[in-house]
Design a protein around this motif. Structure first.
Motif, PDB file in Angstrom:
ATOM      1  N   UNK A 372      35.642  47.953  42.777  1.00 23.34           N
ATOM      2  CA  UNK A 372      35.313  47.367  44.076  1.00 23.34           C
ATOM      3  C   UNK A 372      35.380  45.845  44.017  1.00 23.34           C
ATOM      4  N   UNK A 373      34.828  45.265  42.963  1.00 24.83           N
ATOM      5  CA  UNK A 373      34.808  43.800  42.854  1.00 24.83           C
ATOM      6  C   UNK A 373      36.219  43.237  42.720  1.00 24.83           C
ATOM      7  N   UNK A 374      37.058  43.917  41.953  1.00 21.95           N
ATOM      8  CA  UNK A 374      38.441  43.460  41.807  1.00 21.95           C
ATOM      9  C   UNK A 374      39.164  43.556  43.147  1.00 21.95           C
ATOM     10  N   UNK A 375      39.018  44.681  43.796  1.00 26.67           N
ATOM     11  CA  UNK A 375      39.685  44.892  45.090  1.00 26.67           C
ATOM     12  C   UNK A 375      39.224  43.874  46.130  1.00 26.67           C
ATOM     13  N   UNK A 376      37.950  43.498  46.092  1.00 27.78           N
ATOM     14  CA  UNK A 376      37.383  42.551  47.060  1.00 27.78           C
ATOM     15  C   UNK A 376      37.660  41.091  46.716  1.00 27.78           C
ATOM     16  N   UNK A 377      38.365  40.849  45.591  1.00 24.05           N
ATOM     17  CA  UNK A 377      38.698  39.471  45.221  1.00 24.05           C
ATOM     18  C   UNK A 377      37.552  38.690  44.613  1.00 24.05           C
ATOM     19  N   UNK A 378      36.581  39.385  44.041  1.00 21.95           N
ATOM     20  CA  UNK A 378      35.402  38.712  43.498  1.00 21.95           C
ATOM     21  C   UNK A 378      35.540  38.344  42.023  1.00 21.95           C
ATOM     22  N   UNK A 379      36.679  38.716  41.392  1.00 27.82           N
ATOM     23  CA  UNK A 379      36.823  38.541  39.944  1.00 27.82           C
ATOM     24  C   UNK A 379      37.947  37.564  39.610  1.00 27.82           C
ATOM     25  N   UNK A 380      37.632  36.643  38.694  1.00 25.60           N
ATOM     26  CA  UNK A 380      38.645  35.754  38.121  1.00 25.60           C
ATOM     27  C   UNK A 380      38.567  35.857  36.607  1.00 25.60           C
ATOM     28  N   UNK A 381      39.705  35.749  35.935  1.00 27.97           N
ATOM     29  CA  UNK A 381      39.760  35.752  34.473  1.00 27.97           C
ATOM     30  C   UNK A 381      40.568  34.545  34.023  1.00 27.97           C
ATOM     31  N   UNK A 382      39.954  33.742  33.167  1.00 27.65           N
ATOM     32  CA  UNK A 382      40.581  32.512  32.672  1.00 27.65           C
ATOM     33  C   UNK A 382      41.113  31.639  33.804  1.00 27.65           C
TER      34      UNK A 382
END
Length: 419
Positions: A372-382
């Protein structure tokens, strides 16, 4: 402003003895004054910064600062502010800590000045060879037991108990003042407000032993407006040694100062002028969101302690973290910046898909939440936003081939290290 007027503007005068006489003396001549620092660790922390900078203010006003490192008193332990006996440290450890603190003090006091060069001395030099008989006969006879029992540092411990060792600390510190008076014409002792009884004891001893007048001045103990202890964070004390508290962490500590405290701390810990501080005070009132006062505080104190180059590096790291563009950071800076965030170590063969990483790092409580968090754009990596729930990361994409920095939302960071 003369030196006492400046200290009063900055809120740095808690108590003085013979205020009028002391002010007259300071106006008329250059005097010797001292502050003592007991080596209770291998570094000073920011609780020691206020008396250190006060010594520097006196030197800038033309007086001769003396920093006493307590190689002797550090073996005993000051009862002031303590509810129980200190754990005694061994002579070799204290001697090692004494050398390190001596080096730290060198950053703040000018030892090369032509007319009022500062000095650092170790009270073990005049105390170490003193016999018990000498101590009792020459020092102890000058002290009334009734007076000592009434000193706050002692009376506060009478219910819980105090050993003769810590009870005698006042005599040792008083003897330091006498020795400095004899050796270096030192006539003023400065300390925290909890040192008042010890300072007055030294003044009395000088009067009894020499017939001469000495003086004392205490500065307030630093407190925060919200009631929490100054100089402490969740990760512990804020040290002056960059190997114990990184420059970035040091800078961030001051940058995070509350609006209610920042002007007081600017007065305490910087050498900004009255006009500059008042201008920043107006900024806090007019535009608190800009945090100009906090930025000025963090920059000036970090520069005092760690130098301009390291301060500029900390400012750059702070700016990068705020923008989220962490690709500009080196591997060492990544570890320094994210030292205090939740960290997870994984084996190199661990799954590197984004869902597994979010759960393993603790960023998300379940795979469902992770998706859900990935789909909602809530996650960034590096520093890059991740919107593909099937995204996998190669070790070549990681900082130094082993670090991933996960950000969930705007402020929650998680560090993953592959062993």
């Amino acid at each position: 402003m003369n030196i006492l007027e400046e200290l009063e503007f900055r809120g740095l005068v808690f108590q003085t003895t013979d205020r009028a006489e002391l002010e007259k003396l300071l106006d008329e001549q250059s005097i010797g004054l001292y502050v003592g620092f007991d080596p209770t660790a291998d570094s000073l922390h920011i609780g020691s910064l206020l008396p250190i900078l006060t010594l520097r203010r006196f030197q800038l006003a033309g007086h001769k600062p003396i920093a006493v490192v307590g190689g002797a008193t550090g073996l005993i332990g000051d009862p002031s502010g303590k509810k129980q006996e200190r754990t005694l440290n061994g002579p070799e450890m204290v001697a090692n800590w004494t050398q390190k603190i001596h080096a730290q003090l060198s950053r703040f006091i000018d030892f090369e000045a032509e007319e009022n060069a500062g000095i650092v001395v170790n009270n073990y030099d005049w105390t170490g060879d003193m016999s018990v008989i000498e101590f009792l006969r020459d020092i102890g006879k000058n002290f009334s037991l009734n007076t000592m029992l009434n000193r706050e540092s002692v009376s506060a411990r009478l219910e819980t108990g105090i050993s003769f060792t810590e009870f005698s600390y006042m005599l040792l510190q008083s003897n330091d003042f006498l020795e400095l008076y004899r050796r270096h014409d030192c006539v003023l002792q400065i300390g925290g407000s909890d040192q008042w009884g010890n300072i007055v004891g030294g003044i009395d001893l000088i009067r009894r032993a020499t017939g001469q007048q000495a003086y004392g001045l205490t500065i307030p103990l630093v407190t925060k407006s919200d009631g929490t202890k100054f100089g402490k964070t969740e990760s512990g004390a804020i040290w002056l040694d960059a190997t114990k508290t990184s420059v970035y962490q040091f800078y961030q500590f001051w940058l995070n100062t509350q609006d209610d405290d920042v002007i007081k701390f600017l007065k305490y810990f910087t050498f900004l002028s009255k006009e500059e501080i008042e201008a920043l005070e107006q900024e806090v009132a007019d535009n608190p969101g800009a945090r100009k006062a906090q930025k000025a505080l963090a920059e000036h104190v970090t520069t005092l302690v760690h130098g301009q180059a390291e301060t500029e590096r900390a400012i750059r790291m702070s700016s990068v973290l705020f923008s989220g563009d962490i690709k500009e950071l080196s591997v060492d800076e990544i570890q320094e910046v994210f030292e205090g965030v939740p960290s997870t170590s994984l084996q190199r063969d661990h799954a590197t898909d984004i869902v597994s990483l979010l759960v393993a790092s603790g960023a998300c409580s379940s795979k469902r939440q992770a998706r859900e968090d990935v789909t909602n754009g809530a996650i960034s990596v590096n520093g890059d936003k991740v919107t593909d729930v099937e995204r996998e990361f190669t070790h070549e994409e990681m900082f130094g081939g082993q670090f991933l920095v996960i950000r969930r939302g705007k402020k929650k960071y998680f560090l993953v290290k592959f062993e």
